[in-house]
Design a protein around this motif. Structure first.
Motif, mmCIF file in Angstrom:
data_model
loop_
_atom_site.group_PDB
_atom_site.id
_atom_site.type_symbol
_atom_site.label_atom_id
_atom_site.label_comp_id
_atom_site.label_asym_id
_atom_site.label_seq_id
_atom_site.Cartn_x
_atom_site.Cartn_y
_atom_site.Cartn_z
ATOM 1 N N MET A 108 -3.167 0.353 15.680
ATOM 2 C CA MET A 108 -2.232 -0.694 15.243
ATOM 3 C C MET A 108 -3.026 -1.933 14.830
ATOM 4 O O MET A 108 -3.056 -2.954 15.521
ATOM 5 N N THR A 109 -3.674 -1.815 13.688
ATOM 6 C CA THR A 109 -4.492 -2.883 13.119
ATOM 7 C C THR A 109 -3.966 -3.203 11.733
ATOM 8 O O THR A 109 -3.064 -2.539 11.212
ATOM 9 N N GLU A 110 -4.552 -4.211 11.105
ATOM 10 C CA GLU A 110 -4.146 -4.566 9.743
ATOM 11 C C GLU A 110 -4.339 -3.404 8.783
ATOM 12 O O GLU A 110 -3.613 -3.259 7.802
ATOM 13 N N GLU A 111 -5.327 -2.577 9.071
ATOM 14 C CA GLU A 111 -5.588 -1.418 8.228
ATOM 15 C C GLU A 111 -4.648 -0.269 8.551
ATOM 16 O O GLU A 111 -4.151 0.421 7.647
ATOM 17 N N GLY A 112 -4.397 -0.063 9.846
ATOM 18 C CA GLY A 112 -3.642 1.111 10.261
ATOM 19 C C GLY A 112 -2.140 0.985 10.134
ATOM 20 O O GLY A 112 -1.446 1.977 9.835
ATOM 21 N N ILE A 113 -1.572 -0.207 10.361
ATOM 22 C CA ILE A 113 -0.118 -0.370 10.386
ATOM 23 C C ILE A 113 0.541 0.042 9.070
ATOM 24 O O ILE A 113 1.469 0.865 9.067
ATOM 25 N N PRO A 114 0.097 -0.490 7.923
ATOM 26 C CA PRO A 114 0.742 -0.059 6.675
ATOM 27 C C PRO A 114 0.491 1.410 6.356
ATOM 28 O O PRO A 114 1.349 2.067 5.756
ATOM 29 N N ASP A 115 -0.648 1.927 6.768
ATOM 30 C CA ASP A 115 -0.937 3.334 6.503
ATOM 31 C C ASP A 115 0.062 4.236 7.223
ATOM 32 O O ASP A 115 0.576 5.197 6.635
ATOM 33 N N ALA A 116 0.351 3.929 8.496
ATOM 34 C CA ALA A 116 1.317 4.731 9.256
ATOM 35 C C ALA A 116 2.701 4.649 8.630
ATOM 36 O O ALA A 116 3.421 5.653 8.533
ATOM 37 N N ALA A 117 3.110 3.454 8.194
ATOM 38 C CA ALA A 117 4.431 3.289 7.588
ATOM 39 C C ALA A 117 4.545 4.087 6.294
ATOM 40 O O ALA A 117 5.555 4.759 6.035
ATOM 41 N N ARG A 118 3.521 4.025 5.461
ATOM 42 C CA ARG A 118 3.559 4.735 4.181
ATOM 43 C C ARG A 118 3.668 6.242 4.387
ATOM 44 O O ARG A 118 4.310 6.939 3.588
ATOM 45 N N MET A 144 5.338 7.702 6.564
ATOM 46 C CA MET A 144 6.738 7.998 6.865
ATOM 47 C C MET A 144 7.669 7.620 5.708
ATOM 48 O O MET A 144 8.887 7.697 5.841
ATOM 49 N N GLY A 145 7.082 7.189 4.584
ATOM 50 C CA GLY A 145 7.903 6.792 3.456
ATOM 51 C C GLY A 145 8.597 5.466 3.656
ATOM 52 O O GLY A 145 9.668 5.215 3.079
ATOM 53 N N LEU A 146 7.998 4.584 4.440
ATOM 54 C CA LEU A 146 8.591 3.300 4.786
ATOM 55 C C LEU A 146 7.814 2.142 4.162
ATOM 56 O O LEU A 146 6.631 2.287 3.829
ATOM 57 N N PRO A 147 8.447 0.969 4.065
ATOM 58 C CA PRO A 147 7.726 -0.228 3.619
ATOM 59 C C PRO A 147 6.617 -0.584 4.607
ATOM 60 O O PRO A 147 6.673 -0.223 5.800
ATOM 61 N N ASP A 148 5.618 -1.308 4.142
ATOM 62 C CA ASP A 148 4.456 -1.627 4.973
ATOM 63 C C ASP A 148 4.809 -2.384 6.245
ATOM 64 O O ASP A 148 4.109 -2.281 7.262
ATOM 65 N N ASP A 149 5.899 -3.162 6.217
ATOM 66 C CA ASP A 149 6.259 -3.978 7.382
ATOM 67 C C ASP A 149 7.363 -3.347 8.221
ATOM 68 O O ASP A 149 7.995 -4.026 9.031
ATOM 69 N N ALA A 150 7.602 -2.059 8.061
ATOM 70 C CA ALA A 150 8.727 -1.408 8.736
ATOM 71 C C ALA A 150 8.606 -1.422 10.257
ATOM 72 O O ALA A 150 9.611 -1.357 10.969
ATOM 73 N N TYR A 151 7.381 -1.512 10.772
ATOM 74 C CA TYR A 151 7.184 -1.447 12.220
ATOM 75 C C TYR A 151 6.975 -2.830 12.843
ATOM 76 O O TYR A 151 6.488 -2.944 13.968
ATOM 77 N N GLU A 152 7.361 -3.865 12.139
ATOM 78 C CA GLU A 152 7.112 -5.216 12.615
ATOM 79 C C GLU A 152 7.780 -5.485 13.957
ATOM 80 O O GLU A 152 7.204 -6.126 14.839
ATOM 81 N N ASN A 186 -1.007 6.374 -1.791
ATOM 82 C CA ASN A 186 -1.402 5.013 -1.395
ATOM 83 C C ASN A 186 -1.766 4.913 0.085
ATOM 84 O O ASN A 186 -1.861 3.827 0.637
ATOM 85 N N SER A 187 -1.991 6.057 0.747
ATOM 86 C CA SER A 187 -2.457 6.057 2.138
ATOM 87 C C SER A 187 -3.983 6.103 2.156
ATOM 88 O O SER A 187 -4.627 6.167 1.115
ATOM 89 N N LEU A 188 -4.544 6.118 3.351
ATOM 90 C CA LEU A 188 -6.003 6.156 3.494
ATOM 91 C C LEU A 188 -6.549 7.578 3.512
ATOM 92 O O LEU A 188 -7.735 7.784 3.772
ATOM 93 N N GLY A 189 -5.675 8.550 3.244
ATOM 94 C CA GLY A 189 -6.151 9.925 3.121
ATOM 95 C C GLY A 189 -5.726 10.803 4.280
ATOM 96 O O GLY A 189 -5.120 10.349 5.259
ATOM 97 N N PRO A 190 -6.041 12.093 4.208
ATOM 98 C CA PRO A 190 -5.669 13.037 5.255
ATOM 99 C C PRO A 190 -6.255 12.637 6.609
ATOM 100 O O PRO A 190 -7.394 12.174 6.687
ATOM 101 N N LEU A 191 -5.473 12.838 7.659
ATOM 102 C CA LEU A 191 -5.927 12.520 9.009
ATOM 103 C C LEU A 191 -6.775 13.649 9.580
ATOM 104 O O LEU A 191 -6.657 14.822 9.184
ATOM 105 N N TYR A 192 -7.600 13.298 10.553
ATOM 106 C CA TYR A 192 -8.550 14.253 11.137
ATOM 107 C C TYR A 192 -7.867 15.446 11.784
ATOM 108 O O TYR A 192 -8.429 16.546 11.837
#
Length: 902
Positions: free
Chosen positions: A493-503, A505-513, A695-701
């Protein structure tokens, strides 16, 4: 207090299935034969087997009861209740007198029917067509025949399984009965009332909406037996509702054993399979506190059968595994240490390698794959005089007589690891995590990496490493997706990770605010008191929440607090839950539930139910999605509610909520088939999330894929039953020194990284003074009955079979302490937790199986716990934590003891 709740004693009373439920079939087609994979619901090995029910055979009964009057005894949550009863119509009609006793509603009931001198277990169904008489409930019994259903197990993977596999089928009576219908609590009368499933979903939706921030808070806790889809549903549903604090018992068990790999390499996760770790030439085993004879018998047995076994066992007490180990390999191969001093042992071995075997250091690993600064700092620490083997042995030996054995053991272990042909396999226990968290794990990993033995060789053979054997079946999935600090897939849950998780799920970047603004709490801090005007709802999935947590009395106070609501989703609620939970929603027992698990080798196993679930139950994942569908429906229909939840309102207006959570018959996009959420559709969502949009950071491990990178399909899982994914055992952590482009270590988004040798802090290396309470799976006896009970009920919790249930647990005291305090066999002693202040009085058993300043108490269930409320967690404290994983220091509980005068 009596309660009118429909229950059954075990899943044998449920009807057999003959086909795979259609909600599991790729195209929801009916008629697929039930010849399938079935997983053990307890074992962290992740054992699954092909289960084939033979054709049921019927024969004339050997103990048909005669018509007449007698008694019908039913096991209700509050205890057994005996009803006067009359059997008639050739054993097919049963009239039960309910006057002055809990009424029996329109339900299936099971119990013991006694007529004269004869008795038998029967299943009775309500007969609404019978004569109606006040105070009488009429039931029909099945035709008086004996039905035998023989179940065959074959092709067990990764091992053949043990007693727990049979226990997992649910054909034995459990300590507490299974509920067949949801129920709510009347706070004024203390009575529970059975309700329908839909009523329960409405109640759950009410609570979720009422406790949204800033009005309140929801806290989610789950056990290691919830499945992969349930954990994914937590991510989908609870995060968007503003819930940050998701936790599970992996925080107390696997967490450090898994996350240490992330600390070292950038990704948590295994790289060895059970088979390749145990079998093969030149294996050298380090069994670090692992009581495998009790917790994982098949793996332990295979290891002990290794024709050229070589290795050591490190322990704080003489467990059943130690005794079996000594009988074969001798006592010199067992190294006894003080609880919590394992980091010193690992550093002493590293010191010995650097001092006596410097040629063994694999410079190619360090130059190509390691962070150079971390290596230099680690080497400097390990080379220092404080980790000289003699100095360390004197510091960590529980009693002076074990110093020389430790010195010799450190020398031998270092020499063996340094040998080029040796393949070191570290098998750490949960107990290793419950003392110093990730510290010892990281240091053993660093020791093996130093000599280039942390991964696979270029040809795919094992270079060395840790074998992951979790305590519970799906703890690995918990590590990947159940955390207050991470989204599914270990996205921080960082500036890098938060929008990536939302995207994803097909959600806006601030969906988990809303969720991110909530203060995160670890599971052990859920019990923190809060002001009366800050309401909280605890939603617990499949766990004895009030008894399994450290600092138990804090939990009791918290769960009883006026501003706390308690919801329990569990097939087998315990007495505390029945008395205090505002809402109970039973999921089907394991044999009647579809579950997808992954074990410590990333083996995905699809367990297909063989029993028909009770009508008013649903699986955990479906419960979560149905609750969210109800929330979505209300937001669409109620403008006032929509206005009060503006963060959700935009997802209503966009159509997201309906499409994501509601069923197609109301315009939604998530199918319900026979009451259950479609698993093929959920699997597609999992793969979409793990892959990520452009627009995500790519496939997860941890994306479920074959070694080639091709995605695993749902059809493959249904066809094969189980699949190891991600290149575990074949290409993950492969060390290819001759390939300059090869990168074995990456972060969760698969970006290149380096191995970071672990450098502990002074606090990490501190040694706790005082008498330490150790607790675990060992019975600390040679009593075969107690050992059998320990093996068969490991991790079974409330589903523990009542067979051989011990009366109580004794306190085993080292001979050194027994002499100091004048304690003899038969004495009683008072044990008091220094941190918690809680006390227990138990029978004392002086023994040489416990070493130094230590006592031992088994944590297996007993009659004393159930009937008298004697819980070991009254002694433990929630305070001690691993600074890297927040895992509890359960096995470093400092206590005072005193002999109780007669």
């Amino acid at each position: 207090m009596s309660h009118d709740i429909p229950t059954i004693e075990h899943t044998g009373f449920l009807e057999d299935l003959t086909e795979v439920p259609t909600f599991l079939v790729p195209k929801h087609e009916a008629g697929r034969p039930l010849d399938h994979r079935y997983s053990c619901s307890y074992c962290g090995v992740g054992d699954g087997t092909e289960i084939t029910p033979n054709a049921s055979a019927s024969s004339a009964p050997t103990n048909q009861l005669p018509d007449g009057t007698g008694t019908f005894t039913i096991e209700l949550p509050s205890g057994p209740v005996e009803y006067p009863a009359e059997l008639s119509n050739g054993g097919l009609a049963l009239a039960v007198q309910v006057s002055g006793k809990p009424e029996l509603s329109d339900m299936l009931v099971s119990g013991r029917l006694a007529i004269g001198e004869q008795s038998k277990d029967v299943v009775a169904r309500a007969d609404r067509n019978g004569d109606s008489t006040e105070g009488i409930s009429n039931f029909k019994l099945s035709a008086p025949v004996v039905k035998k259903s023989v179940v065959q197990f074959k092709q067990g993977r990764p091992t053949a399984g043990c007693l727990k596999m049979k226990t997992s089928t649910g054909i034995q009576r459990t300590t507490f009965p299974a509920h067949q219908q949801p129920s709510i609590l009347d706070a004024e009368t203390g009575e529970r009332t059975a309700i329908s499933y839909q009523h329960a979903i409405n109640q759950l939706a009410d609570l979720l909406l009422a406790h949204r921030p800033p009005k309140g808070r929801s806290l989610i806790y789950a056990c290691g037996q919830i499945d992969y889809f349930t954990i994914f549903s937590f991510q989908e549903v609870f995060r968007i509702l503003g819930v940050r604090s998701l936790a599970g018992n992996a925080e107390h068990c696997l967490n450090a054993g898994a996350v240490h790999n992330e600390i070292l390499t950038g990704q948590e996760g295994p790289f060895l399979t059970v088979d390749q770790a145990i079998h093969g030439d030149n294996r050298f085993f380090l069994l670090n506190g692992w009581n495998g004879l009790i917790s994982h018998p098949p793996v332990f047995g295979e290891m002990m059968k290794h024709p050229n076994f070589d290795g050591f066992m490190v322990e704080v007490a003489e467990t059943e595994s130690v005794r079996a180990f000594v009988r074969r390999f001798g006592e010199e191969r067992v190294l006894f240490v003080k609880s919590g001093t394992d980091p010193h042992l690992a550093l002493a071995v590293a010191h010995e390698i650097l001092d006596k075997h410097p040629q063994a250091v694999e410079q190619r690993f360090i130059d190509q794959y390691a962070d150079p600064d971390a290596w230099q700092e680690y080497r400097q620490l390990a080379s220092s005089d404080q980790f000289d083997p003699q100095t360390v042995a004197e510091r960590i030996a529980p009693e002076p007589e074990y110093v020389d054995r430790l010195v010799a053991g450190i020398s031998t272990i270092a020499a063996k690891i340094a040998e080029p042909a040796t393949v070191p396999i570290n098998l750490p226990s949960v107990g290793l995590s419950q003392t110093k968290g990730a510290v010892a794990h990281c240091l053993w990993g660093s020791t093996m990496a130093m000599v280039g033995k942390y991964g696979l060789n270029a040809d795919g053979t094992v270079a060395g490493g840790a074998l992951r054997v979790p305590g519970q079946i799906n703890a690995q999935s918990e590590v990947q997706g159940l955390s207050r600090g991470f989204f599914m897939g270990r996205i921080k849950m960082t500036e890098e990770g938060i929008p990536d998780a939302a995207r994803r799920m097909g959600l806006p970047d601030d969906a988990y605010e809303v969720a991110l603004n909530d203060a995160p709490r670890t599971a052990l801090d859920y019990s923190d008191p809060t002001p009366d005007d800050e309401p909280e709802v605890f939603i617990c999935f499949g766990t004895q929440f009030e008894s399994n947590m450290l600092g138990r009395k804090r939990w009791i106070e918290k769960l009883k607090a006026g501003n706390t609501k308690l919801v329990v989703v569990d097939p087998i609620p315990d007495p505390f839950t029945i008395e205090h939970a505002d809402l109970i929603i039973p999921s089907p027992p394991h044999a009647a539930a579809a579950k997808l698990y992954q074990n410590g080798e990333w083996r995905l196993t699809l367990s297909i139910p063989r029993k028909q679930r009770p009508k008013e139950t649903r699986t955990d994942a479906t419960i979560v999605y149905d609750a969210m569908a109800e929330v979505s429906k209300r937001l669409h229909e109620d403008d006032e509610l929509k206005a009060a939840n503006p963060d959700l309102a935009r997802h209503v207006d966009s159509g997201y909520l309906r499409q994501r959570f509601e069923s197609p018959d109301v315009g939604g996009g998530l199918s319900r088939i026979d009451g259950e959420v479609s698993r093929p559709e959920l699997w597609d969502r999992v793969q979409e999330y793990m892959t990520g949009p452009e627009n995500s950071l790519g496939p997860l491990y941890c994306r479920p894929e074959h070694e080639s990178g091709e995605l695993i399909t749902w059809s493959e899982l249904v066809e094969n039953g189980d699949i190891i994914y991600g290149g575990v055992g074949t290409s993950r952590y492969q060390l290819k020194y001759d390939d300059s482009e090869h990168i074995p270590f990456r972060d969760i988004w698969r970006r290149p990284g380096k191995f970071r040798f672990f450098v502990p802090t002074e606090q990490d290396l501190s040694i706790i003074d005082g008498i330490k309470l150790n607790s675990g799976r060992s019975t600390m006896t040679d009593d075969k009955k107690r050992i059998r009970f320990a093996v068969s009920t490991f991790n079974s919790g409330k589903a523990t079979a009542a067979v051989d249930l011990p009366d109580s647990n004794a306190c085993f005291v080292s001979l050194m302490l027994a002499e100091e305090f004048g304690i003899q066999e038969g004495d009683q002693i008072r044990i008091t937790g220094v941190e918690s202040g809680g006390s227990l009085v138990l029978d004392a058993v002086p023994t040489d199986r416990v070493k130094g300043e230590a006592i031992y108490i088994s944590f297996h269930k007993t009659k004393a716990e159930i009937e008298e409320g004697i819980y070991i967690n009254d002694l433990t404290s929630h305070v001690g934590r691993c600074p890297y994983t927040h895992q509890s220091n359960f096995k470093l509980t400092v206590v005072n003891i005193e002999r109780v005068a007669e």
